[in-house]
Design a protein around this motif. Structure first.
Motif, PDB file in Angstrom:
ATOM      1  N   PRO A  44       9.318  37.207   1.217  1.00 28.04           N
ATOM      2  CA  PRO A  44      10.205  37.898   2.166  1.00 28.04           C
ATOM      3  C   PRO A  44       9.656  37.853   3.599  1.00 28.04           C
ATOM      4  O   PRO A  44      10.403  37.609   4.552  1.00 28.04           O
ATOM      5  N   VAL A  45       8.336  38.048   3.762  1.00 25.06           N
ATOM      6  CA  VAL A  45       7.735  37.961   5.099  1.00 25.06           C
ATOM      7  C   VAL A  45       7.904  36.552   5.662  1.00 25.06           C
ATOM      8  O   VAL A  45       8.273  36.359   6.826  1.00 25.06           O
ATOM      9  N   GLN A  48      11.376  35.836   6.882  1.00 26.67           N
ATOM     10  CA  GLN A  48      11.642  36.510   8.157  1.00 26.67           C
ATOM     11  C   GLN A  48      10.933  35.811   9.316  1.00 26.67           C
ATOM     12  O   GLN A  48      11.449  35.738  10.425  1.00 26.67           O
ATOM     13  N   ALA A  49       9.723  35.310   9.039  1.00 20.78           N
ATOM     14  CA  ALA A  49       8.882  34.787  10.121  1.00 20.78           C
ATOM     15  C   ALA A  49       9.225  33.355  10.526  1.00 20.78           C
ATOM     16  O   ALA A  49       8.977  32.947  11.659  1.00 20.78           O
ATOM     17  N   VAL A  59       6.025  37.329  15.758  1.00 18.80           N
ATOM     18  CA  VAL A  59       6.464  38.062  14.571  1.00 18.80           C
ATOM     19  C   VAL A  59       6.171  39.547  14.839  1.00 18.80           C
ATOM     20  O   VAL A  59       5.304  39.875  15.658  1.00 18.80           O
ATOM     21  N   SER A  60       6.873  40.447  14.157  1.00 15.66           N
ATOM     22  CA  SER A  60       6.759  41.874  14.509  1.00 15.66           C
ATOM     23  C   SER A  60       5.337  42.407  14.298  1.00 15.66           C
ATOM     24  O   SER A  60       4.614  41.977  13.393  1.00 15.66           O
ATOM     25  N   ILE A  63       4.652  43.687  10.747  1.00 13.40           N
ATOM     26  CA  ILE A  63       4.380  42.669   9.715  1.00 13.40           C
ATOM     27  C   ILE A  63       2.942  42.166   9.820  1.00 13.40           C
ATOM     28  O   ILE A  63       2.200  42.144   8.833  1.00 13.40           O
TER      29      ILE A  63
END
Ligand code: AMP
Length: 214
Positions: A44-45, A48-49, A59-60, A63
């Motif tokens: 999932p990370v 998103q990345a 990236v946030s 995270i």
């Protein structure tokens, strides 16, 4: 001993971190490597990345700070070399909290100073062995036998998808706007040491060793 290697993309943070790891039983904590592994594994990370990394954006903070926390919990031997983290003020604050919670602190923040004009050439030409990760460069470091890794003999090599002229401008701007401004935070605490990142790889390592042994 916990240190941060700080510098713009192409400054040599990853190269130096892996050289220090080999000699000192320290662990390299590269959020870039962790994120690339997550992208490859389609976690999932990673999902998103992937697009954010391809654009050269960040990236946030949540995270990457979580990735670092999880990695710290696995233990870091003689110490951690943070490579590519922290990149924002919020990440620098998160790192303080993560280390303090584990009874740890930072010993040095080593800034690799480089001439921005050469960075694009350094980055665009770089590639690694797909098997062992040894680093090469189209102009500065070719394998001794063309197409064969000096270290492991593999004939497979790879390039990072974000090492293109188009994303480098974004990554440099992000470094100037978000990452370089965290230096004063560490400077007020007397943690920052500067090393000339334009010198030969061996000389840069030697200069860092002097700081670590000092
Ligand atoms: P690097 O391998 O350190 O050059 O990182 C490659 C890319 O991963 C960066 O351009 C960002 O998109 C992402 N990344 C790596 N580390 C961080 C971080 N600490 N904070 C936010 N994004 C990061």
């Amino acid at each position: 001993m916990n240190i941060i290697l700080l510098g713009p993309p192409g400054a040599g943070k990853g190269t130096q971190a892996s050289r220090l790891v080999a000699g000192r039983f320290m662990v390299q904590l590269s959020t870039g490597d962790m994120l690339r592994a997550a992208v490859k594994a389609a976690t999932p990370v990673g999902l998103q990345a992937k697009a954010i990394m391809a654009r050269g954006e960040l990236v946030s903070d949540a995270i990457v700070s979580a990735l670092i926390g999880e990695r710290l919990d696995q233990g870091v031997g003689a110490g951690a070399i943070f490579d590519g983290f922290p990149r924002t003020a919020a990440q620098a604050e998160a790192l303080e909290v993560l280390l303090a919670a584990r009874g740890q602190a930072l010993d040095h923040v080593i800034e690799l100073t480089v001439d921005e004009a050469v960075l694009t050439e350094r980055i665009v030409g770089r590639y690694t062995c797909a098997n062992c990760g040894e680093g090469y460069h189209d102009r500065f470091k070719q394998p001794l036998v063309a197409g064969v890794c000096d270290v492991c003999g593999s004939t497979e090599f790879k390039r990072r998808p974000d090492d293109t002229a188009a994303t480098i401008a974004t990554r440099m701007a992000v470094y100037r706007g978000e990452t370089a401004p965290i230096l004063p935070f560490y400077e007020t605490r007397g943690l920052v040491r500067r090393v000339d990142g334009m010198a030969d790889i061996e000389q840069v390592t030697a200069a860092i060793e002097v700081i670590l042994d000092g």
